[in-house]
Structure formats: C-alpha cells, structure tokens
Design an enzyme around this catalytic site. Structure first.
Site, mmCIF file in Angstrom:
data_model
loop_
_atom_site.group_PDB
_atom_site.id
_atom_site.type_symbol
_atom_site.label_atom_id
_atom_site.label_comp_id
_atom_site.label_asym_id
_atom_site.label_seq_id
_atom_site.Cartn_x
_atom_site.Cartn_y
_atom_site.Cartn_z
ATOM 1 N N ARG A 49 55.893 26.220 83.616
ATOM 2 C CA ARG A 49 56.266 24.844 83.953
ATOM 3 C C ARG A 49 55.443 23.806 83.192
ATOM 4 N NH1 ARG A 49 58.042 24.348 90.325
ATOM 5 N NH2 ARG A 49 59.635 25.982 90.257
ATOM 6 N N ASP A 151 60.393 13.013 99.024
ATOM 7 C CA ASP A 151 59.816 14.082 98.210
ATOM 8 C C ASP A 151 58.520 13.559 97.617
ATOM 9 O OD1 ASP A 151 61.007 16.876 97.145
ATOM 10 O OD2 ASP A 151 59.666 16.039 95.636
#
Length: 281
Positions: A49, A151
């Site tokens: 990532r 979020d």
C-alpha cells in the site's frame, strides 16, 4: 531463490523490501493513530500500500518514509499514508441480511418518527448510500430521515461526497433502487454512475476517528459499525463499542459485521438478533 551470502534477493524494478525492523516501527504508530493492530503477516500488505508513495516522493526505504510521516511534520503526507493504510474493501448492500432486517424489522418499529442512522465506517460511501436507499424507499425521499457517514480517511470521504462510482459497482443494488436513485453516466462519464442528487442531499459525511473522542453528531436510532472493530485489539474494541453505543437513542440498534461479535457486551446493550444489538431503554 536463496540469495548468496551478503547479497539481497533481486526484486522487481522499483520495488523496495520492507524489513522486519522497519515494520516494527510502523506497527505501534499505526495502532496509536487508528486503533488498527497489524499482525506480522500484514507486512506485505502494508508495504504494497505504501510502495507507490516511496516512488512518488523518491524515498529510498520504508524506514526513510517512516521518518517523513512520523517525525518530519509533513501533515499532508501523513494523511495520505493513513488513507492508504485504512482503506478497506466495501461495496453496495454488503451483507444484505442487515438491510433486510433494517427494512423488515427495525424501521417498522420506528414508524411515525424521524429516523437517524450512522454509518460509522462508511469508507467511500457505498454503505451510507445503501442505507439511504432503504430509507428513501420506506419513508420517501423527502421523508423525516437522515444518514451520517464517517471515516478516518479524507480521500475516501471526498469520493463519498461526490457519489460517483464505476458502473460495475452497481451489481448488488436492487434493480428498482438502481433505477430510482442512480444516474447512468454519458460522455466523459461513460461507465460510471452518480447517486441521485436528492438522495445525496440526505446523506452527510464527516471525518471521525473512532478511537478518539467522538464529535457532537447527535443521537441515532441505528448505527452500522461493520467490518472495522475486527481490526482492533480487545481493549480498543470494548472502548470503541462503548463510545459508539452511547450515541444510540434508548432502544436503538447497533449492527456489526457477520465476522464480528461483541463478547463481553457493554452493559447498555443486549442481543436482538445475530450481529444486531439493542440499547436497553
């Protein structure tokens, strides 16, 4: 292939290997900021990532990148790293039995009163808009209801607010809902769909870190806290569930993912049905 002594294995061009020592620096830092505990088996995932950011910033090692995001004061790069680390898979009407329960069992018990639902780990917005479609279908698009999505990642929240998704993400949306609440893109937006403006106006997105003090966002009839506490250790999970449950109205429901359970429930919750818990009145 085993490399000769003193040499490193040959990696694909541009790929940097994360060492165990480097990973050990990231683990507590990530857990402190996000509550997510990364087991050693997640080292390859973390490296994958973050690898592109090393290339983009011309940083030679994961250790150097850690210095950049953890100690240099580069807040913008730190947020990019958090976004990459915390973004998880999501899609419309994931775990559909929860939406069946909402429509068939929970909403009828709330008939005649305004309804507020919180999608507490909404990622790029698919869960929040799925909830909004159910509410619009049951209570009317202009009915007395509201959905809040939240979020930790600013990047996915920006996508959620826009409400624009690849058309292939629509396959789980019921056909009637797809026709009523989604617009098929044309021209430069070919192959994409946009959530209808009237529905988007009923959904609000906020940046929320669940392991920190929760903001003043009101009380809710239903909270979806799905597929997030599985990443927390036991103490963090109990603390998050307790704090989230405090924002339920008496008699409100907390919904967790099918792979999650609330062993040692906070005293204010009781089991209503599998993976759905009710706050005691």
């Amino acid at each position: 292939m085993i490399a000769p002594a003193g040499l490193n294995p040959v990696l694909p061009f541009g790929m940097v290997e994360m060492t165990d020592a480097e990973f050990a620096h990231y683990q507590p830092w990530i857990e402190k900021l996000t509550g997510i505990h990364l087991a050693p088996v997640k080292k390859a995932m973390l490296a994958g990532r973050l690898a592109k950011r090393l290339r983009d910033r011309a940083v030679p090692t994961f250790g150097d990148y850690f210095q950049l995001i953890a100690q240099s004061g580069d807040d913008a790069e730190r947020q990019i790293a958090i976004d990459l680390i915390t973004t998880n898979e999501t899609y419309f009407f994931r775990e559909p039995r929860h939406f069946d329960a909402l429509r068939e069992q929970l909403l009828p018990l709330l008939k005649g009163q305004p309804v507020r639902i919180w999608s507490a780990a909404s990622a790029s917005g698919e869960e929040a808009y799925s909830l909004a479609m159910e509410l619009a279908s049951t209570l009317g698009i202009q009915g007395p209801w509201e959905v809040i999505g939240s979020d930790i990642s600013s990047r996915v929240l920006a996508q959620a607010r826009r409400g624009l998704y690849p058309m292939e993400r629509a396959h789980n949306i019921p056909p009637d809902y797809l026709k009523q609440y989604c617009l098929r893109g044309t021209g430069e937006y070919m192959g994409q769909m946009l959530i209808d403006r009237a529905l988007r106006q009923k959904v609000r997105f906020e940046a929320v870190n669940l392991i920190e003090s929760l903001p003043e966002i009101g009380r809710f009839d239903v909270i979806f806290l799905r597929n997030v506490i599985i990443y927390f250790d036991g103490d963090t999970k109990r603390r998050v569930v307790q704090a989230v449950a405090e924002l339920l109205k008496p008699g409100g429901w907390l919904v967790v993912g099918h792979s999650e359970s609330l062993i040692g429930l906070p005293g204010l919750l009781e089991s209503f049905m599998p993976t759905i818990y009710r706050k005691r009145k």
